[in-house]
Design a protein around this motif. Structure first.
Motif, PDB file in Angstrom:
ATOM      1  N   ARG A   8       0.816  -1.099  -0.170  1.00 29.26           N
ATOM      2  CA  ARG A   8      -0.077   0.002   0.224  1.00 29.26           C
ATOM      3  C   ARG A   8       0.724   1.223   0.033  1.00 29.26           C
ATOM      4  O   ARG A   8       1.794   1.502   0.742  1.00 29.26           O
ATOM      5  N   GLY A   9       0.422   1.999  -0.980  1.00 22.70           N
ATOM      6  CA  GLY A   9       1.038   3.440  -0.925  1.00 22.70           C
ATOM      7  C   GLY A   9       2.585   3.538  -1.078  1.00 22.70           C
ATOM      8  O   GLY A   9       3.337   4.714  -0.749  1.00 22.70           O
ATOM      9  N   ALA A  10       2.994   2.620  -1.937  1.00 15.36           N
ATOM     10  CA  ALA A  10       4.581   2.818  -2.282  1.00 15.36           C
ATOM     11  C   ALA A  10       4.815   3.632  -3.368  1.00 15.36           C
ATOM     12  O   ALA A  10       4.163   4.128  -4.160  1.00 15.36           O
ATOM     13  N   SER A  11       6.062   4.333  -3.516  1.00 10.18           N
ATOM     14  CA  SER A  11       6.567   5.090  -4.766  1.00 10.18           C
ATOM     15  C   SER A  11       6.997   3.996  -5.577  1.00 10.18           C
ATOM     16  O   SER A  11       8.302   3.542  -5.322  1.00 10.18           O
ATOM     17  N   VAL A  12       6.392   3.799  -6.706  1.00  9.51           N
ATOM     18  CA  VAL A  12       6.720   2.942  -7.652  1.00  9.51           C
ATOM     19  C   VAL A  12       7.584   3.383  -8.709  1.00  9.51           C
ATOM     20  O   VAL A  12       7.563   4.286  -9.345  1.00  9.51           O
ATOM     21  N   VAL A  13       8.902   2.855  -8.577  1.00  5.09           N
ATOM     22  CA  VAL A  13       9.878   3.122  -9.849  1.00  5.09           C
ATOM     23  C   VAL A  13       9.897   1.758 -10.528  1.00  5.09           C
ATOM     24  O   VAL A  13      10.303   0.820 -10.335  1.00  5.09           O
ATOM     25  N   ASP A  14       9.242   1.815 -11.775  1.00  2.00           N
ATOM     26  CA  ASP A  14       8.636   0.698 -12.544  1.00  2.00           C
ATOM     27  C   ASP A  14       9.966  -0.243 -13.599  1.00  2.00           C
ATOM     28  O   ASP A  14       9.629  -1.228 -13.971  1.00  2.00           O
ATOM     29  N   GLY A  15      10.922   0.508 -13.502  1.00  4.02           N
ATOM     30  CA  GLY A  15      11.993  -0.064 -14.219  1.00  4.02           C
ATOM     31  C   GLY A  15      12.114   0.270 -15.817  1.00  4.02           C
ATOM     32  O   GLY A  15      12.888  -0.281 -16.465  1.00  4.02           O
ATOM     33  N   THR A  16      11.296   1.092 -16.184  1.00  7.10           N
ATOM     34  CA  THR A  16      11.340   1.604 -17.590  1.00  7.10           C
ATOM     35  C   THR A  16      12.179   2.775 -17.560  1.00  7.10           C
ATOM     36  O   THR A  16      12.625   3.299 -18.788  1.00  7.10           O
ATOM     37  N   GLY A  17      12.496   3.401 -16.501  1.00  9.51           N
ATOM     38  CA  GLY A  17      13.393   4.732 -16.456  1.00  9.51           C
ATOM     39  C   GLY A  17      12.393   6.038 -16.220  1.00  9.51           C
ATOM     40  O   GLY A  17      13.037   7.008 -16.117  1.00  9.51           O
ATOM     41  N   LYS A  18      11.143   5.722 -16.379  1.00 14.86           N
ATOM     42  CA  LYS A  18      10.228   6.965 -16.073  1.00 14.86           C
ATOM     43  C   LYS A  18      10.135   7.176 -14.536  1.00 14.86           C
ATOM     44  O   LYS A  18      10.426   6.596 -13.706  1.00 14.86           O
ATOM     45  N   SER A  19       9.686   8.533 -14.290  1.00 13.75           N
ATOM     46  CA  SER A  19       9.421   8.937 -12.863  1.00 13.75           C
ATOM     47  C   SER A  19       8.600   7.957 -12.182  1.00 13.75           C
ATOM     48  O   SER A  19       7.975   7.192 -12.607  1.00 13.75           O
TER      49      SER A  19
ATOM     50  N   LEU B  70       8.378   4.134   1.313  1.00 12.17           N
ATOM     51  CA  LEU B  70       9.258   3.523   0.516  1.00 12.17           C
ATOM     52  C   LEU B  70       9.136   3.419  -1.104  1.00 12.17           C
ATOM     53  O   LEU B  70       8.060   3.406  -1.288  1.00 12.17           O
ATOM     54  N   TYR B  71      10.117   2.830  -1.535  1.00 14.20           N
ATOM     55  CA  TYR B  71      10.399   2.814  -2.835  1.00 14.20           C
ATOM     56  C   TYR B  71      10.061   1.279  -3.444  1.00 14.20           C
ATOM     57  O   TYR B  71      10.754   0.467  -2.671  1.00 14.20           O
ATOM     58  N   LEU B  72       9.131   1.086  -4.315  1.00 13.71           N
ATOM     59  CA  LEU B  72       9.049  -0.238  -4.772  1.00 13.71           C
ATOM     60  C   LEU B  72       9.559  -0.530  -6.340  1.00 13.71           C
ATOM     61  O   LEU B  72       9.405   0.468  -7.064  1.00 13.71           O
ATOM     62  N   THR B  73      10.641  -1.273  -6.342  1.00 15.72           N
ATOM     63  CA  THR B  73      11.192  -1.514  -7.656  1.00 15.72           C
ATOM     64  C   THR B  73      11.335  -2.944  -7.884  1.00 15.72           C
ATOM     65  O   THR B  73      11.114  -3.761  -7.189  1.00 15.72           O
ATOM     66  N   PRO B  74      11.562  -3.367  -9.410  1.00 12.77           N
ATOM     67  CA  PRO B  74      11.680  -4.765  -9.728  1.00 12.77           C
ATOM     68  C   PRO B  74      12.866  -5.172  -9.001  1.00 12.77           C
ATOM     69  O   PRO B  74      13.734  -4.448  -8.696  1.00 12.77           O
TER      70      PRO B  74
ATOM     71  N   GLY C 289      11.575  -7.719 -14.752  1.00  9.56           N
ATOM     72  CA  GLY C 289      12.534  -6.489 -14.933  1.00  9.56           C
ATOM     73  C   GLY C 289      11.428  -5.199 -15.108  1.00  9.56           C
ATOM     74  O   GLY C 289      12.042  -4.093 -14.827  1.00  9.56           O
ATOM     75  N   LEU C 290      10.436  -5.413 -14.865  1.00  9.02           N
ATOM     76  CA  LEU C 290       9.447  -4.401 -14.823  1.00  9.02           C
ATOM     77  C   LEU C 290       8.160  -4.442 -13.902  1.00  9.02           C
ATOM     78  O   LEU C 290       7.827  -5.499 -13.448  1.00  9.02           O
ATOM     79  N   ILE C 291       7.637  -3.301 -13.395  1.00  9.89           N
ATOM     80  CA  ILE C 291       6.420  -3.629 -12.438  1.00  9.89           C
ATOM     81  C   ILE C 291       5.147  -3.345 -13.211  1.00  9.89           C
ATOM     82  O   ILE C 291       4.799  -2.059 -13.578  1.00  9.89           O
ATOM     83  N   GLN C 292       4.645  -4.321 -13.977  1.00  7.99           N
ATOM     84  CA  GLN C 292       3.770  -4.261 -14.688  1.00  7.99           C
ATOM     85  C   GLN C 292       2.563  -5.533 -14.575  1.00  7.99           C
ATOM     86  O   GLN C 292       3.178  -6.386 -13.981  1.00  7.99           O
ATOM     87  N   VAL C 293       1.411  -5.222 -14.552  1.00  4.22           N
ATOM     88  CA  VAL C 293       0.452  -6.254 -14.544  1.00  4.22           C
ATOM     89  C   VAL C 293       0.884  -7.578 -15.347  1.00  4.22           C
ATOM     90  O   VAL C 293       1.082  -7.209 -16.511  1.00  4.22           O
ATOM     91  N   GLY C 294       0.734  -8.676 -14.794  1.00  2.69           N
ATOM     92  CA  GLY C 294       1.030  -9.932 -15.381  1.00  2.69           C
ATOM     93  C   GLY C 294       2.554 -10.323 -15.310  1.00  2.69           C
ATOM     94  O   GLY C 294       3.071 -11.368 -15.594  1.00  2.69           O
ATOM     95  N   HIS C 295       3.559  -9.395 -15.025  1.00  5.08           N
ATOM     96  CA  HIS C 295       4.785  -9.543 -14.724  1.00  5.08           C
ATOM     97  C   HIS C 295       5.136 -10.365 -13.367  1.00  5.08           C
ATOM     98  O   HIS C 295       4.294 -10.161 -12.338  1.00  5.08           O
TER      99      HIS C 295
END
Length: 501
Positions: free
Chosen positions: A23-34, A69-73, A436-442
């Motif tokens: 809940r409420g994580a700052s997501v850095v999804d692995g794409t390089g985007k903000s 907290l940051y959530l990353t792959p 390697g990415l935070i995406q649905v289905g990964h």
């Protein structure tokens, strides 16, 4: 923003009981985007929901309050070493956030013709991290009977091609070469290009410890690899320029790679963030003093010549204090200290008391400004080139060092860029479409942490100290480490390359 396609899907999502709600994580999804703030829900081993409306309610067996907290792959190590049958726990990797490692590097893979059987044995061991395996060219040479022949027989070549094909069909992600080592050193471009065609036909990648990384030879070595890139994607392992200096020299190398890309060649590279390399001490010896030659005979017949060669080689490589012995009876001492202890010149200590196969070592031969320029490049990712037993801080500290030193300390790259280089970029390079990415289905290989808390603890003097600062580490949807405490739940898998028709 709810990652879902319809109102019916959204209703269905709220009626499910999920394994975990972050809940409420700052997501850095692995794409390089903000980054963005979201709730992330896991079902089984995968990411099921990513919802930027953090006020939404769900039913979950467990909830982690991730505010702040940051959530990353999980990190992906493109070049690692180790034996999962001997050390399946891989604590060195896991403690610095690595959830997937690539083995079979530098041209050496398990000495098994049936790699499918090896994969099954590793699966039974339940490794702590995911494992992507490559087949090694040096190993194939030995298995095919070509061994140290500079010109393979057609029969030997056909056998090697068959072994390579079988390995790729078993699930290997490609082939690695170690052309600075024997027997790979004896191969020529015709042989390598022929094998590259097979790798390309199976959708694989060639990773290469190139023939020579010295400043005056590195571009020639890169061009040899780029020639294989006409048939399949190619990747430079632990990119460096031995004796090279400065940002401009790095830019010259990067320009060569950029030029190849304009011609349609897919080429990438990885680096480790240290100025000392690490490999067997044989790297210092001339070819005529290594296998398949008889070293004892060399000592008798070419003793003075060998001593002169080693003396000049060590001086060229920044002197005896720049070689740190990493294994054997002299481990932890520089070659200079060993020579002093033995009361003899360093070249004689190396020749008589260590020999070409008597130790591994760390070699302080790289330039920081040059390596940092490589790190900033969009096509360069991060590797450890380490193992659970190697006496080099990269084995335990690499990924933590990237965050602590190059993101938080020097601001050399942004946090999002660093995460991309350690997750999304290596996943795309190796061929891991669902990691390697935070995406649905990964798959849910995930880390939760505060970047400012991540610390590299390993040093050259004490290299086996685990990194700290990762609050939660998840592998395939399971929490395997929490608040610096390992949960004895090894959840890694043997990953296999999906075959192309």
């Amino acid at each position: 923003m709810l990652i879902a396609g319809s109102a019916c899907q959204r209703v269905a999502q709220h009626s499910i009981t999920y394994n975990l709600l972050i809940r409420g994580a700052s997501v850095v999804d692995g794409t390089g985007k903000s980054s963005f703030v979201a709730n992330v829900l896991l079902l089984g081993d995968s990411i099921a929901v990513i919802n930027r409306d953090t006020s939404a309610t769900y039913s979950a067996k467990r909830t982690i309050d991730a505010k702040g907290l940051y959530l990353t792959p999980g990190f992906i190590d493109t070049h690692a070493h180790g034996d999962p049958l001997e050390t399946p726990e891989f604590r060195n990797f896991l403690s610095m956030g690595v959830t997937t490692i690539s083995l079979g590097q530098d041209g050496f893979s398990p000495e098994r013709e049936d790699l499918k059987g090896w994969m099954a044995e590793v699966s039974e061991k339940r490794p702590a991290v995911n494992i992507a395996i490559f087949v090694g060219h040096n190993t194939l040479r030995m298995q095919s009977g070509i061994r140290y022949d500079s010109i393979p027989s057609e029969q030997g070549m056909a056998t090697m091609e068959k072994l390579l094909t079988n390995a790729l069909e078993a699930g290997c992600f490609g082939m690695t070469t170690g052309l600075e080592y024997n027997p790979g050193y004896y191969s020529d471009s015709a042989e390598l290009n022929r094998l590259a065609k097979i790798v390309g036909s199976k959708g694989g990648l060639i990773m290469s410890h190139m023939r020579n990384e010295d400043d005056n030879k590195v571009e020639q070595s890169i061009r040899e690899l780029l020639a294989q890139g006409k048939y399949c994607p190619v990747h430079i392992s632990h990119l460096k320029v031995v004796y090279g200096k400065g940002e401009n020299r790095a830019k010259e190398i990067l320009a060569l790679l950029d030029s190849a890309r304009t011609q349609g060649i897919e080429v990438t590279a990885d680096i480790y963030p240290y100025t000392a390399s690490y490999t067997g001490i044989a790297i210092l010896f001339p070819d005529w003093a290594k296998k398949p030659y008889d070293y004892q005979e060399v000592l008798k017949s070419r003793r003075a010549e060998l001593a002169t060669f080693l003396k000049n080689k060590i001086i060229q490589r920044n002197g005896p204090e720049a070689t740190l012995i990493g294994s054997g009876p002299h481990k932890g001492k520089t070659l200079g200290q060993v020579a002093k202890d033995l009361n003899k010149p360093f070249e004689l200590a190396l020749m008589e008391d260590i020999g070409p196969y008597g130790a591994d070592g760390a070699y302080f031969i790289m330039d920081e400004a040059l390596q940092e320029t490589f790190l900033k490049n969009d096509h360069v990712m991060v590797c450890t080139d380490g193992s659970p037993t190697m006496r080099h801080p990269r084995s335990y500290g690499t990924f933590a060092r990237i965050i602590e030193t190059y993101v938080m300390g020097k601001s050399l790259i942004s946090f999002e860029e660093a995460i991309h280089k350690m997750t999304g970029l290596p996943a795309r390079t190796i061929g891991l479409p669902d990691r390697g990415l935070i995406q649905v289905g990964h798959k849910a290989d995930l880390l939760l942490f505060r970047p400012e808390k991540v610390k590299e603890k390993a040093t050259y003097e004490n290299p086996h100290q685990e990194a700290t600062g990762f609050d939660y580490i998840l592998v395939n949807g399971k929490v395997v480490a929490e608040q610096q405490q390992e949960i004895f739940n090894r959840a890694g898998r043997v990953l296999k390359k999906k075959q192309i028709n």
